[in-house]
Design a protein around this motif. Structure first.
Motif, PDB file in Angstrom:
ATOM      1  N   SER A  50       0.862  -1.179   0.000  1.00  0.00           N
ATOM      2  CA  SER A  50       0.000   0.000   0.000  1.00  0.00           C
ATOM      3  C   SER A  50       0.900   1.231   0.000  1.00  0.00           C
ATOM      4  CB  SER A  50      -0.925   0.001   1.222  1.00  0.00           C
ATOM      5  OG  SER A  50      -0.155   0.105   2.406  1.00  0.00           O
ATOM      6  N   GLY A  51       0.355   2.336  -0.389  1.00  0.00           N
ATOM      7  CA  GLY A  51       1.130   3.567  -0.399  1.00  0.00           C
ATOM      8  C   GLY A  51       0.961   4.313  -1.702  1.00  0.00           C
ATOM      9  N   ASP A  52       1.843   5.282  -1.896  1.00  0.00           N
ATOM     10  CA  ASP A  52       1.777   6.070  -3.113  1.00  0.00           C
ATOM     11  C   ASP A  52       2.722   5.479  -4.167  1.00  0.00           C
ATOM     12  OD1 ASP A  52       4.387   6.941  -2.566  1.00  0.00           O
ATOM     13  OD2 ASP A  52       3.744   8.879  -1.777  1.00  0.00           O
ATOM     14  N   PHE A  53       2.880   6.177  -5.293  1.00  0.00           N
ATOM     15  CA  PHE A  53       3.662   5.658  -6.411  1.00  0.00           C
ATOM     16  C   PHE A  53       5.108   5.383  -6.033  1.00  0.00           C
ATOM     17  CE2 PHE A  53       4.284  10.193  -6.587  1.00  0.00           C
ATOM     18  CZ  PHE A  53       5.588  10.378  -7.031  1.00  0.00           C
ATOM     19  N   ARG A  54       5.651   6.164  -5.090  1.00  0.00           N
ATOM     20  CA  ARG A  54       7.042   5.941  -4.665  1.00  0.00           C
ATOM     21  C   ARG A  54       7.163   4.614  -3.926  1.00  0.00           C
ATOM     22  NH1 ARG A  54       7.223  11.365  -1.502  1.00  0.00           N
ATOM     23  NH2 ARG A  54       5.204  10.447  -1.100  1.00  0.00           N
ATOM     24  N   ASP A  55       6.191   4.348  -3.060  1.00  0.00           N
ATOM     25  CA  ASP A  55       6.201   3.081  -2.325  1.00  0.00           C
ATOM     26  C   ASP A  55       6.110   1.901  -3.291  1.00  0.00           C
ATOM     27  OD1 ASP A  55       6.227   4.346   0.247  1.00  0.00           O
ATOM     28  OD2 ASP A  55       4.064   4.738   0.001  1.00  0.00           O
ATOM     29  N   PHE A  56       5.254   2.029  -4.286  1.00  0.00           N
ATOM     30  CA  PHE A  56       5.079   0.931  -5.227  1.00  0.00           C
ATOM     31  C   PHE A  56       6.322   0.726  -6.087  1.00  0.00           C
ATOM     32  CE2 PHE A  56       0.687   1.359  -3.987  1.00  0.00           C
ATOM     33  CZ  PHE A  56       0.250   0.047  -3.992  1.00  0.00           C
ATOM     34  N   GLN A  57       7.020   1.788  -6.407  1.00  0.00           N
ATOM     35  CA  GLN A  57       8.264   1.642  -7.169  1.00  0.00           C
ATOM     36  C   GLN A  57       9.300   0.914  -6.321  1.00  0.00           C
ATOM     37  OE1 GLN A  57       8.864   2.375 -10.513  1.00  0.00           O
ATOM     38  NE2 GLN A  57      10.603   1.069 -10.003  1.00  0.00           N
TER      39      GLN A  57
END
Length: 173
Positions: A50-57
């Motif tokens: 979970s998280g924003d695009f930075r976390d997913f990257q």
């Protein structure tokens, strides 16, 4: 790593399903055997995030790194490129005994009297369909094992009776 560092000989026997991390552990064997009814499955590392695009990257980069670690383990056994292994992992590839041997993930099919079973397995995620020949061969192996166990039990009983008789004779009975 602990199995690879062990100074003795390590034989891995796959008798059911060596899927996911179990397939990686199997690679530590000096010799890897597989039952004719067993399967091996390899796939990409997965997780939830979970998280924003930075976390997913960051999660994506971590998963790619973990995949490479698994590829490195497979490469200790099989003669395949990183790309070939990654393609198999991308497919969540299921090997039966023959395909595991063909791809180099195992050294030998257990109980195989040097005849390749060849195309007698159909595998999918939840089941294995065996040919009549494989079922008959398995039944014969089980009968032979039961026969050997019965012989061993009879020998044990005979030895105990002999011991009891000797004890009785030594007590004057």
């Amino acid at each position: 790593t602990a199995l690879k560092e062990y100074s003795g000989h390590v034989t891995v026997k796959i008798v059911g399903i060596a899927a996911s991390a179990a397939s990686v552990i199997a690679m530590a064997g000096d010799k890897i055997l597989i039952s004719p009814t067993a399967q091996m499955m390899i796939h990409n590392v997965s997780t939830q995030a979970s998280g924003d695009f930075r976390d997913f990257q960051q999660v994506s980069d971590s998963l790619k790194s973990a995949n490479q670690s698994i590829i490195n383990a497979y490469k200790t056994r099989v003669n395949k490129t990183d790309e070939e292994l990654q393609n198999l992992m991308d497919q969540e590839f299921w090997f039966n005994a023959n395909t595991a041997l063909e791809h180099g993930f195992v050294d030998e099919i257990m109980f195989d009297d040097k005849e390749q079973i060849g195309g007698q397995f159909v595998a999918n995620y939840g089941s294995v369909i065996l040919s009549d020949e494989v079922i008959a061969k398995g039944s014969k192996l089980m009968e032979n094992k039961k026969h050997q166990e019965t012989k061993q039990q009879n020998a044990t009983v005979q030895a105990k009776l002999k011991l009891l008789k000797l004890r009785g004779e030594s007590n004057g009975n």
